[in-house]
Structure formats: structure tokens, C-alpha cells
Design a protein around this motif. Structure first.
Motif, mmCIF file in Angstrom:
data_model
loop_
_atom_site.group_PDB
_atom_site.id
_atom_site.type_symbol
_atom_site.label_atom_id
_atom_site.label_comp_id
_atom_site.label_asym_id
_atom_site.label_seq_id
_atom_site.Cartn_x
_atom_site.Cartn_y
_atom_site.Cartn_z
ATOM 1 N N VAL A 46 3.469 5.298 -67.859
ATOM 2 C CA VAL A 46 2.755 5.855 -66.712
ATOM 3 C C VAL A 46 1.435 5.107 -66.554
ATOM 4 O O VAL A 46 0.656 5.002 -67.505
ATOM 5 C CB VAL A 46 2.496 7.366 -66.887
ATOM 6 N N LEU A 47 1.202 4.579 -65.348
ATOM 7 C CA LEU A 47 -0.031 3.877 -65.033
ATOM 8 C C LEU A 47 -0.878 4.744 -64.110
ATOM 9 O O LEU A 47 -0.367 5.304 -63.144
ATOM 10 C CB LEU A 47 0.273 2.547 -64.343
ATOM 11 N N ASP A 48 -2.156 4.849 -64.411
ATOM 12 C CA ASP A 48 -3.078 5.567 -63.536
ATOM 13 C C ASP A 48 -3.543 4.640 -62.415
ATOM 14 O O ASP A 48 -3.643 3.430 -62.596
ATOM 15 C CB ASP A 48 -4.293 6.051 -64.319
ATOM 16 N N SER A 49 -3.855 5.238 -61.277
ATOM 17 C CA SER A 49 -4.298 4.465 -60.130
ATOM 18 C C SER A 49 -4.985 5.382 -59.136
ATOM 19 O O SER A 49 -4.657 6.568 -59.052
ATOM 20 C CB SER A 49 -3.089 3.799 -59.460
ATOM 21 N N GLU A 69 -4.571 4.867 -56.021
ATOM 22 C CA GLU A 69 -3.577 4.898 -54.949
ATOM 23 C C GLU A 69 -2.183 4.720 -55.545
ATOM 24 O O GLU A 69 -1.572 3.652 -55.424
ATOM 25 C CB GLU A 69 -3.881 3.817 -53.923
ATOM 26 N N PRO A 70 -1.645 5.754 -56.198
ATOM 27 C CA PRO A 70 -0.377 5.605 -56.909
ATOM 28 C C PRO A 70 0.822 5.301 -56.012
ATOM 29 O O PRO A 70 1.754 4.628 -56.447
ATOM 30 C CB PRO A 70 -0.200 6.950 -57.612
ATOM 31 N N GLU A 71 0.790 5.742 -54.761
ATOM 32 C CA GLU A 71 1.903 5.446 -53.857
ATOM 33 C C GLU A 71 2.042 3.935 -53.666
ATOM 34 O O GLU A 71 3.145 3.388 -53.705
ATOM 35 C CB GLU A 71 1.706 6.103 -52.473
ATOM 36 N N GLN A 72 0.915 3.266 -53.449
ATOM 37 C CA GLN A 72 0.939 1.825 -53.224
ATOM 38 C C GLN A 72 1.339 1.067 -54.493
ATOM 39 O O GLN A 72 2.070 0.082 -54.430
ATOM 40 C CB GLN A 72 -0.413 1.339 -52.724
ATOM 41 N N LEU A 73 0.867 1.518 -55.642
ATOM 42 C CA LEU A 73 1.207 0.851 -56.894
ATOM 43 C C LEU A 73 2.697 1.021 -57.203
ATOM 44 O O LEU A 73 3.364 0.090 -57.640
ATOM 45 C CB LEU A 73 0.348 1.392 -58.037
ATOM 46 N N ALA A 74 3.234 2.202 -56.941
ATOM 47 C CA ALA A 74 4.667 2.445 -57.135
ATOM 48 C C ALA A 74 5.484 1.527 -56.228
ATOM 49 O O ALA A 74 6.486 0.943 -56.659
ATOM 50 C CB ALA A 74 5.001 3.910 -56.868
ATOM 51 N N ALA A 75 5.073 1.375 -54.997
ATOM 52 C CA ALA A 75 5.784 0.501 -54.055
ATOM 53 C C ALA A 75 5.730 -0.953 -54.525
ATOM 54 O O ALA A 75 6.718 -1.691 -54.403
ATOM 55 C CB ALA A 75 5.194 0.634 -52.654
ATOM 56 N N GLU A 82 7.416 7.898 -59.251
ATOM 57 C CA GLU A 82 8.186 7.204 -60.277
ATOM 58 C C GLU A 82 9.130 6.210 -59.628
ATOM 59 O O GLU A 82 9.581 6.408 -58.501
ATOM 60 C CB GLU A 82 8.999 8.193 -61.115
ATOM 61 N N THR A 83 9.397 5.135 -60.353
ATOM 62 C CA THR A 83 10.417 4.184 -59.929
ATOM 63 C C THR A 83 11.585 4.288 -60.893
ATOM 64 O O THR A 83 11.411 4.583 -62.072
ATOM 65 C CB THR A 83 9.900 2.731 -59.924
ATOM 66 N N ALA A 84 12.765 4.055 -60.378
ATOM 67 C CA ALA A 84 13.971 4.046 -61.201
ATOM 68 C C ALA A 84 15.004 3.202 -60.481
ATOM 69 O O ALA A 84 15.017 3.116 -59.256
ATOM 70 C CB ALA A 84 14.501 5.453 -61.417
ATOM 71 N N GLY A 85 15.849 2.570 -61.256
ATOM 72 C CA GLY A 85 16.879 1.741 -60.648
ATOM 73 C C GLY A 85 17.975 1.414 -61.629
ATOM 74 O O GLY A 85 18.012 1.920 -62.755
ATOM 75 N N ALA A 86 18.847 0.544 -61.219
ATOM 76 C CA ALA A 86 20.028 0.185 -62.007
ATOM 77 C C ALA A 86 19.676 -0.450 -63.346
ATOM 78 O O ALA A 86 20.440 -0.353 -64.296
ATOM 79 C CB ALA A 86 20.915 -0.757 -61.201
ATOM 80 N N SER A 87 18.516 -1.099 -63.440
ATOM 81 C CA SER A 87 18.140 -1.763 -64.696
ATOM 82 C C SER A 87 17.821 -0.760 -65.801
ATOM 83 O O SER A 87 17.799 -1.114 -66.969
ATOM 84 C CB SER A 87 16.916 -2.656 -64.475
ATOM 85 N N GLY A 88 17.549 0.483 -65.420
ATOM 86 C CA GLY A 88 17.176 1.499 -66.402
ATOM 87 C C GLY A 88 15.678 1.592 -66.635
ATOM 88 O O GLY A 88 15.204 2.485 -67.320
ATOM 89 N N THR A 89 14.914 0.681 -66.059
ATOM 90 C CA THR A 89 13.460 0.719 -66.187
ATOM 91 C C THR A 89 12.916 1.912 -65.429
ATOM 92 O O THR A 89 13.311 2.165 -64.295
ATOM 93 C CB THR A 89 12.826 -0.571 -65.612
ATOM 94 N N ARG A 90 12.033 2.672 -66.071
ATOM 95 C CA ARG A 90 11.370 3.790 -65.393
ATOM 96 C C ARG A 90 9.868 3.638 -65.574
ATOM 97 O O ARG A 90 9.384 3.450 -66.679
ATOM 98 C CB ARG A 90 11.822 5.128 -65.973
ATOM 99 N N LEU A 91 9.159 3.728 -64.464
ATOM 100 C CA LEU A 91 7.703 3.680 -64.492
ATOM 101 C C LEU A 91 7.161 4.870 -63.727
ATOM 102 O O LEU A 91 7.766 5.311 -62.745
ATOM 103 C CB LEU A 91 7.184 2.396 -63.840
ATOM 104 N N GLY A 92 6.014 5.384 -64.151
ATOM 105 C CA GLY A 92 5.350 6.476 -63.460
ATOM 106 C C GLY A 92 3.974 6.026 -62.988
ATOM 107 O O GLY A 92 3.356 5.147 -63.593
ATOM 108 N N PHE A 93 3.487 6.649 -61.914
ATOM 109 C CA PHE A 93 2.204 6.292 -61.323
ATOM 110 C C PHE A 93 1.457 7.577 -60.982
ATOM 111 O O PHE A 93 1.876 8.328 -60.110
ATOM 112 C CB PHE A 93 2.427 5.421 -60.078
ATOM 113 N N ARG A 94 0.369 7.813 -61.704
ATOM 114 C CA ARG A 94 -0.382 9.066 -61.596
ATOM 115 C C ARG A 94 -1.706 8.814 -60.897
ATOM 116 O O ARG A 94 -2.379 7.817 -61.147
ATOM 117 C CB ARG A 94 -0.640 9.609 -63.003
ATOM 118 N N ARG A 95 -2.080 9.752 -60.018
ATOM 119 C CA ARG A 95 -3.352 9.645 -59.298
ATOM 120 C C ARG A 95 -4.511 9.995 -60.231
ATOM 121 O O ARG A 95 -4.494 10.992 -60.931
ATOM 122 C CB ARG A 95 -3.376 10.579 -58.091
ATOM 123 N N ASP A 96 -5.510 9.117 -60.231
ATOM 124 C CA ASP A 96 -6.748 9.332 -60.983
ATOM 125 C C ASP A 96 -7.889 9.022 -60.033
ATOM 126 O O ASP A 96 -8.160 7.857 -59.735
ATOM 127 C CB ASP A 96 -6.789 8.424 -62.213
#
Length: 124
Positions: free
Chosen positions: A10-13, A15-21, A41-55
Motif C-alpha cells: 500500500v502506497l500513501d498519496s 491523490e490515490p486515484e491518480q497514482l492507482a491509474a 486497489e489494482t489487480a489483474g491477471a499477473s496476480g500483482t495487487r497494490l493499494g493506494f491510500r489517501r494521506d
């Protein structure tokens, strides 16, 4: 038997919407809002999951750190012949080059994402 099912970075930002995009574009994944965790959060076929939290008070990390201190960073693995295309996609999406290391058995190119987190494109 492990009780933990998976891990998510999970990455803080500010502007988490823009970072997720940004990361969804690089990884070819989808973005969704997770109301339980109050983050994107992002998720896809690769199995990579990332989260983006507003700070609201987010301050970007600096690179390089004084005294060669290490920071957490994300490594995105790229096939040997695809490094230049991956770099173009990252910069087009808003990444800023930080450093490149060529040599050894792998090529590594460091960037800061649109929120200032360091990440690397690395051949494998």
C-alpha cells in the motif's frame, strides 16, 4: 500452516486515484475502490495487487537519501527486449527518471512515480 493468505503493498498519496491509474496503466490492470480498506486497489491477471491510500499530509520520499540510506521501493520486472517500451510507458504516465544502472546481469532503471515514490524497472 500459514494464517496469512496474501500480501498487498500500500502506497500513501495525496491523490490515490491518480497514482492507482498510473500503476494500473503500467501493469495492464484494473482499478477498484475497496470501501472496507478505504483505498483504491489494482489487480489483474499477473496476480500483482497494490493499494493506494489517501494521506492529506503526504510528503514525497526523497532520492537519494542522505548517507546511502535505503528506502522501500517497488520493482517491476520487464522482459529483456521490452525495457525501452516499459520506460516510455512509465514516463508517458507521469514517472520521472531518477537513475539508470546498466551492467551486471540485469538492467535497472529507477524512477519516481507521480506521487514521488521510487520504483524500478528491472530485467529478469
Amino acid at each position: 500452516m500459514a494464517t496469512v493468505e496474501t500480501a498487498i503493498l500500500v502506497l500513501d498519496s495525496g491523490e490515490p486515484e491518480q497514482l492507482a491509474a498510473f500503476y494500473a496503466g503500467l501493469l495492464g490492470e484494473e482499478v477498484a475502490y475497496n470501501p472496507q480498506a478505504d483505498r483504491f486497489e489494482t489487480a489483474g491477471a499477473s496476480g500483482t495487487r497494490l493499494g493506494f491510500r489517501r494521506d492529506a499530509g503526504f510528503a514525497p520520499p526523497s532520492w537519494p537519501r542522505p548517507d546511502d540510506a535505503h528506502q522501500t521501493h517497488l520493482e517491476l520486472l520487464v522482459a529483456e527486449g521490452d525495457m525501452d517500451a516499459a520506460e516510455r510507458a512509465a514516463i508517458t504516465g507521469g514517472a520521472r527518471p531518477v537513475d539508470t544502472q546498466r551492467g551486471g546481469t540485469h538492467e535497472v532503471r529507477l524512477y519516481s512515480d507521480p506521487a514521488g515514490h521510487t520504483f524500478a524497472l528491472r530485467t529478469h
